[in-house]
Structure formats: structure tokens, C-alpha cells
Design a protein around this motif. Structure first.
Motif, PDB file in Angstrom:
ATOM      1  N   ASP A   1       0.835  -1.200   0.000  1.00 41.52           N
ATOM      2  CA  ASP A   1       0.000   0.000   0.000  1.00 41.52           C
ATOM      3  C   ASP A   1       0.881   1.266   0.000  1.00 41.52           C
ATOM      4  N   GLY A   2       1.977   1.195  -0.744  1.00 42.31           N
ATOM      5  CA  GLY A   2       2.858   2.350  -0.900  1.00 42.31           C
ATOM      6  C   GLY A   2       3.939   2.497   0.163  1.00 42.31           C
ATOM      7  N   LYS A   3       3.935   1.591   1.163  1.00 41.41           N
ATOM      8  CA  LYS A   3       4.913   1.751   2.248  1.00 41.41           C
ATOM      9  C   LYS A   3       5.803   0.523   2.375  1.00 41.41           C
ATOM     10  N   GLU A   4       7.017   0.755   2.848  1.00 38.09           N
ATOM     11  CA  GLU A   4       7.907  -0.385   3.075  1.00 38.09           C
ATOM     12  C   GLU A   4       7.396  -1.212   4.259  1.00 38.09           C
ATOM     13  N   PRO A   5       7.688  -2.523   4.269  1.00 36.26           N
ATOM     14  CA  PRO A   5       7.204  -3.361   5.373  1.00 36.26           C
ATOM     15  C   PRO A   5       7.642  -2.796   6.731  1.00 36.26           C
ATOM     16  N   SER A   6       6.693  -2.720   7.651  1.00 33.91           N
ATOM     17  CA  SER A   6       6.933  -2.093   8.954  1.00 33.91           C
ATOM     18  C   SER A   6       5.804  -2.536   9.873  1.00 33.91           C
ATOM     19  N   PRO A   7       5.879  -2.205  11.160  1.00 36.83           N
ATOM     20  CA  PRO A   7       4.736  -2.529  12.032  1.00 36.83           C
ATOM     21  C   PRO A   7       3.434  -1.945  11.473  1.00 36.83           C
ATOM     22  N   GLU A   8       3.537  -0.785  10.832  1.00 28.59           N
ATOM     23  CA  GLU A   8       2.336  -0.161  10.279  1.00 28.59           C
ATOM     24  C   GLU A   8       1.717  -1.027   9.177  1.00 28.59           C
TER      25      GLU A   8
END
Lengths: 122, 231
Positions: free
Chosen positions: B63-70
Motif C-alpha cells: 500500500d505504498g509503504k515499506e514493510p513495517s509494524p504499520e
């Protein structure tokens, strides 16, 4: 009824074929409400988008219609349903002739075989 | 915009390349099969998207973001290996998921357990392999996620349970979600897929709508797969 699919033929076409048979055999009657895309997809074990595609095609060919909030229904146009009947009979005759031609039958041989069969059944 | 995007992603383990310059975009509302023989990079791709591995090169975007807790809060992941503790009861593990994931729907999980006649008081360690697989799938599908990664969800269960699992996937994913199913049991999944991605030795060799592919090739996805990957 169980859904069974042949290999190598797009699923939406097979769904349409089965639904057309269900319309002609009276499983679905004119004006009947159809189950939702998702319920039908689950019953058939297919992707909801594939079921959607089959429904859209049938809507385009006038066999079913959508009422915006109420859902999808079988057409109440009896003329459309009898047209479907003749479309399918032409299709099955074509298939029959194709198969018999490939077995080496001529048209007149097929004709006399058909006559013989009818007389045998009487 | 693509929900999952890989841009020139490479992953090497030592000098062995598991993924090599992979570009891939997957959109919402689809069920996508990630297909390929053993060792073709399927699990590596899924682990990268879940932040369990880091890319050697390139970027992977959820969804446009690098893998992260979010991103983990919008991604439901069914790993290929079962790591649930044996001593937990189904009820314990449900509470555990509720603590971790705000989008976990307890009612949906209970409904699925009920329809499969799984006793929620039973310890996981006492269950058959097939029942455990079903519990794991229920945990993954009971979240209202944007992306579901299901790594080999039907391996190791009998054909009747496979049908049930596939029906559970069809009837429980959020309509706008992206579902990614990795498997080599192609004949079993081909009717539920929108798109197929074929991986071979770390490369995407095909990415196509399944029904179009069947129409074009005049054979089943399984048949085509066997042809492409014939040894």
C-alpha cells in the motif's frame, strides 16, 4: 447440485452454460431472484469475479437483469427464453454433426440414422 | 494504485540468488496464485513482504509503504510453517490474536470454527495436522485485512478439507482485499484464482488473468504449468 468443471475451458463460459440449462429445465423460473455473486461463487467453488463475469455476460445477452437494490432476477421475457432454447438446439446439432462428420458420416446417413432412432423410440 | 508492488527486487542468500530483479504489481480485489516449483522463490517473496527478510536490492511496497509494524496492521499472514504453541487452546490463541490485531473479528472466527466442528477448548497439541491447518487458516481469514498472504494453505490436508479451505477463503476475504495464495497444487486452486504469477528460479515468467490464459491456451492452468515447467 454439484458444480463440475471441465479442464481447459474458461470457467465463466461453463457457468453460463450450466445456468442456461438451469433456466430451460425450469430450475430457475422467469422472475426468480438469483443468489448473490458471493453465495453462488462459494457454492460453485469459484472466484467471485469469475461468477460476476458470467452474470454480466448473461445480463448483456438479456437472460437476467439487475434491479439496483433488490438483486438479480431471471428475465420475465418468455420470448428471450424460447430464443435461448433455439440457440442451444442449433449449438448441440452443430456439435452432433461435427462429431458424426469426423466419424465419416455423410449428411444423408446422419438423417437416416436420426429417422431410424425416432422410429425405434416410438 | 497497486496494493503490493515489487520494484527490481533481488534477494540473495550468500551467493545463491532466490529472487532476481523482480517487478510485480498486484491490485486490490483479486485472488492471485503465486505458483512455481519448490525453490522458485515463493516463500522468499512472501517473507520479504512481511518484513521477515530484507531485500538485497530493490524495494517492496505494501500500500505504498515499506514493510513495517504499520504495514503489518493491514496484512494477514499465514506462514508456511506452523509455529503455534502446542499448549494453547483455540480460545487462548484467539485471545492472543485479539491482543495483537485490532482488525481481528472474533465472531467471524467463532463462526468458522463452529461450521467446522472444531472445539475451541481443545489444545492445539492434541489436534490432527489437518485440524491445525484449518485453525491456522481461520486465524488468518478472521482478520479484516487489506492483504492476505497464504503460504501453502492447502498442503497437507485431505481433498475435502481443501475444498472447505478454498470456500472459506472465497467467502471471507474482504471484497477490496488482495489475497495471495502460494502453492504448487495448481489443479486445486485454479478455479478460485483471478491471476496467476509463475515464478521460476527467482524470476516472474508469467503474470496473467487465469481465465484469459485458459481461453488463449485452450488448456487448464495446471496443464499449462506442467508444460512451462516440464523437466
Amino acid at each position: 447440485m454439484e458444480w463440475e468443471f471441465k479442464k481447459g475451458v474458461p470457467i465463466y463460459m461453463q457457468i453460463i452454460e450450466k445456468m442456461e440449462m438451469d433456466l430451460l429445465s425450469g430450475k430457475y423460473k422467469p422472475g426468480d431472484k438469483l443468489p448473490s455473486v458471493r453465495d453462488m461463487a462459494m457454492e460453485a467453488g469459484v472466484n467471485p469475479n469469475t461468477m460476476q463475469k458470467a452474470f454480466s455476460e448473461m445480463e448483456r445477452s438479456g437472460l437476467i437483469y439487475t434491479e439496483r437494490t433488490a438483486g438479480r432476477f431471471v428475465t420475465t421475457d418468455h420470448g428471450r427464453i424460447s430464443a435461448l432454447k433455439s440457440e442451444l438446439s442449433v449449438k448441440y446439432l452443430d456439435e452432433l454433426f461435427e462429431t458424426l462428420h469426423s466419424l465419416g458420416f455423410t449428411d444423408s446417413e446422419i438423417l437416416s440414422a436420426v429417422k431410424e432412432k425416432c422410429e425405434g423410440e416410438e | 494504485m497497486a496494493l503490493l508492488e515489487l520494484r527490481q527486487v533481488s534477494k540473495r542468500y550468500g551467493n545463491k540468488s532466490a529472487l532476481d530483479c523482480v517487478d510485480l504489481q498486484l491490485e486490490e480485489g483479486r485472488i492471485v496464485g503465486l505458483l512455481g516449483p519448490n525453490g522458485s522463490g515463493k516463500t522468499t517473496l512472501i517473507k520479504l513482504a512481511n518484513g521477515l527478510l530484507r531485500t538485497s536490492n530493490g524495494a517492496i511496497l505494501i500500500d505504498g509503504k515499506e514493510p513495517s509494524p504499520e504495514t503489518k496492521s493491514i496484512v494477514s499472514y499465514l506462514p508456511d510453517k506452523d509455529s503455534l504453541p502446542d499448549w494453547m487452546k483455540v480460545d487462548d490463541i484467539i485471545n492472543y490474536y485479539v491482543d495483537f490485531f485490532a482488525d481481528f473479528d472474533v465472531d467471524r472466527a467463532k463462526e468458522m470454527l463452529g461450521s467446522l466442528n472444531i472445539d475451541s477448548k481443545m489444545k492445539l497439541g492434541k489436534m490432527s495436522k489437518g485440524t491445525r491447518e484449518k485453525v491456522r487458516l481461520i486465524l488468518a481469514m478472521a482478520r479484516k485485512s487489506k492483504i492476505y498472504f497464504l503460504d501453502e494453505p492447502i498442503a497437507g490436508v485431505d481433498p475435502a478439507a481443501r475444498d472447505y479451505i478454498l470456500k472459506t477463503i472465497i467467502s471471507n476475504y474482504e471484497p477490496n482485499a488482495l489475497v495471495i495464495i502460494s502453492t504448487h497444487l495448481i489443479a486445486d486452486v485454479e478455479n478460485v484464482l483471478d491471476e496467476a504469477v509463475f515464478l521460476r528460479e527467482g524470476h516472474v515468467v508469467l503474470h496473467q488473468n487465469v481465465q484469459e490464459l485458459i481461453e488463449e491456451k485452450g488448456k487448464s492452468l495446471d496443464g499449462y504449468f506442467r508444460e512451462v515447467f516440464a523437466c
